[in-house]
Design a protein around this motif. Structure first.
Motif, PDB file in Angstrom:
ATOM      1  N   GLY A 177      16.128   1.948 -20.991  1.00 13.12           N
ATOM      2  CA  GLY A 177      16.649   2.587 -22.200  1.00 13.12           C
ATOM      3  C   GLY A 177      15.841   3.778 -22.660  1.00 13.12           C
ATOM      4  O   GLY A 177      16.278   4.526 -23.533  1.00 13.12           O
ATOM      5  N   PHE A 178      14.646   3.964 -22.131  1.00 12.99           N
ATOM      6  CA  PHE A 178      13.831   5.127 -22.516  1.00 12.99           C
ATOM      7  C   PHE A 178      12.851   5.417 -21.383  1.00 12.99           C
ATOM      8  O   PHE A 178      12.536   4.535 -20.586  1.00 12.99           O
ATOM      9  CB  PHE A 178      13.071   4.863 -23.825  1.00 12.99           C
ATOM     10  N   ASN A 179      12.398   6.678 -21.347  1.00 11.58           N
ATOM     11  CA  ASN A 179      11.350   7.032 -20.388  1.00 11.58           C
ATOM     12  C   ASN A 179      10.033   7.097 -21.152  1.00 11.58           C
ATOM     13  O   ASN A 179       9.829   7.985 -21.992  1.00 11.58           O
ATOM     14  CB  ASN A 179      11.673   8.399 -19.744  1.00 11.58           C
ATOM     15  N   GLN A 180       9.136   6.150 -20.870  1.00  9.93           N
ATOM     16  CA  GLN A 180       7.869   6.074 -21.611  1.00  9.93           C
ATOM     17  C   GLN A 180       7.061   7.359 -21.481  1.00  9.93           C
ATOM     18  O   GLN A 180       6.399   7.784 -22.432  1.00  9.93           O
ATOM     19  CB  GLN A 180       7.057   4.851 -21.157  1.00  9.93           C
ATOM     20  N   SER A 181       7.127   8.015 -20.316  1.00 13.43           N
ATOM     21  CA  SER A 181       6.353   9.240 -20.116  1.00 13.43           C
ATOM     22  C   SER A 181       6.900  10.383 -20.978  1.00 13.43           C
ATOM     23  O   SER A 181       6.136  11.214 -21.464  1.00 13.43           O
ATOM     24  CB  SER A 181       6.374   9.651 -18.645  1.00 13.43           C
ATOM     25  N   LEU A 182       8.211  10.398 -21.153  1.00  9.18           N
ATOM     26  CA  LEU A 182       8.808  11.433 -22.010  1.00  9.18           C
ATOM     27  C   LEU A 182       8.375  11.242 -23.466  1.00  9.18           C
ATOM     28  O   LEU A 182       8.031  12.209 -24.149  1.00  9.18           O
ATOM     29  CB  LEU A 182      10.342  11.399 -21.888  1.00  9.18           C
ATOM     30  N   LEU A 183       8.359   9.991 -23.947  1.00  6.19           N
ATOM     31  CA  LEU A 183       7.938   9.745 -25.338  1.00  6.19           C
ATOM     32  C   LEU A 183       6.495  10.206 -25.540  1.00  6.19           C
ATOM     33  O   LEU A 183       6.167  10.829 -26.551  1.00  6.19           O
ATOM     34  CB  LEU A 183       8.062   8.254 -25.691  1.00  6.19           C
ATOM     35  N   LEU A 184       5.631   9.893 -24.565  1.00  9.39           N
ATOM     36  CA  LEU A 184       4.218  10.295 -24.661  1.00  9.39           C
ATOM     37  C   LEU A 184       4.091  11.816 -24.582  1.00  9.39           C
ATOM     38  O   LEU A 184       3.322  12.425 -25.334  1.00  9.39           O
ATOM     39  CB  LEU A 184       3.398   9.640 -23.548  1.00  9.39           C
TER      40      LEU A 184
END
Ligand code: ZN
Ligand code: ZN
Length: 244
Positions: free
Chosen positions: A142-149
Motif C-alpha cells: 500500500g505504500f513505498n517506505q523509501s518514498l515516504l522517507l
C-alpha cells in the motif's frame, strides 16, 4: 488559552501522554530533544568510525582508520558515498520493522530526521530519488517506505524529490530459490530510469542497506541515463548478510 483551557490540556496530557513511536511507551517530560523515548534513543547506535570509506560497511575491529572493505577493494561500487542514521539493530531495527510491516507510516518524519543529522551540510544541487518498489509489492503493502522517507528527507534538506524516475521491473519475490550470484545478476536488470539525468547529482534513498546490491543496481540505472554522481542515504546500515 484561558485558565480552564490550560487545565483541560493538562488533564488530556495526563490521561493520554504522548507515546514513543517505536515502543509505544509514554514519552516522559524528561525525554531529551528526540521524537523517541530515552530508552529507545539509548539503543540507537550510530555507525562506528571503523567502517568502509566507500560503502560504510561496519568493520568488526572498529579502529578509526579509513580504508575499503574487501568487496570495495576488489571492485569499487558505482555510488560515491553512503550516509546512514545508524546500525540496523536495537530500536532502529524495531522502528523500521514497525514502519515497513506494521504500517506505522508516521515514523517517516522522525526516522528522516535521524538521517538528516548524518548528511553533510554542504550537500546541495542533488535531486532526491527513492528506491522504487515493484508494482505488485506496492499493491500488497500500500505504500513505498523509501518514498515516504525520501519525501521527508527532501523536505528537511530543501531539495527536489524526483519520485517517478526509477522503475522496478523485476519483483524480488521472484528471486526466491536463486543463489547470490543469480540474484545480483537479476537485480542488475531490475531497475530502469524513465528519463535523462545528464550531469545530475543524485541522493538515492532507501530504508535499509545490507549487501548493497539494490542501491548498486539503482545507481547503475541512474548512471546509464547520465547521472554524474550518486550518493546513498539509508536509515540503517546492516552487516553483510541476507538480501538487499
Ligand atoms: Zn521508546
Ligand atoms: Zn565497502
Amino acid at each position: 488559552m484561558n485558565w480552564i483551557g490550560q487545565q483541560i490540556g493538562g488533564l488530556v496530557d495526563f490521561l493520554f501522554p504522548a507515546a514513543c513511536p517505536i515502543c509505544l511507551g509514554a514519552l516522559t517530560s524528561a525525554a531529551p530533544a528526540s521524537s523517541f523515548c530515552t530508552l529507545c534513543t539509548s539503543t540507537i547506535t550510530p555507525l562506528p568510525s571503523g567502517r568502509c570509506s566507500r560503502c560504510a560497511l561496519p568493520f568488526i575491529a572498529s579502529s578509526g582508520s579509513s580504508h575499503y572493505c574487501a568487496d570495495c577493494s576488489r571492485e569499487l561500487p558505482a555510488f560515491s558515498a553512503v550516509y546512514a542514521a545508524g546500525l540496523y539493530s536495537g530500536a532502529m531495527k524495531q522502528a523500521l520493522q514497525r514502519f515497513k510491516y506494521a504500517g506505522a507510516v508516521d515514523l517517516d518524519q522522525p526516522l528522516a530526521e535521524l538521517l538528516y543529522a548524518q548528511i553533510p551540510p554542504d550537500i546541495d544541487e542533488h535531486v532526491i530519488v527513492p528506491v522504487p518498489l515493484h508494482l505488485s509489492r506496492l499493491r500488497q503493502r500500500g505504500f513505498n517506505q523509501s518514498l515516504l522517507l525520501a519525501r521527508a528527507l527532501a523536505h528537511n534538506l530543501q531539495l527536489t524529490l524526483e519520485q517517478a524516475i526509477l522503475k522496478r521491473t523485476v519483483d524480488s519475490h521472484s528471486q526466491q530459490g536463486l543463489d547470490a550470484l543469480q540474484r545480483a545478476k537479476n537485480l542488475n536488470n531490475a531497475f530502469v530510469a524513465t528519463r535523462r539525468l545528464d550531469g545530475c547529482k543524485v541522493l538515492l534513498v532507501d530504508d535499509v542497506m545490507t549487501t548493497g546490491a539494490t542501491v548498486s543496481a539503482c545507481t547503475q540505472a541512474l548512471k546509464d541515463v547520465g547521472a554524474m554522481n550518486v550518493n546513498i542515504a539509508v536509515i540503517a546500515r546492516a552487516p553483510r548478510h541476507g538480501n538487499g
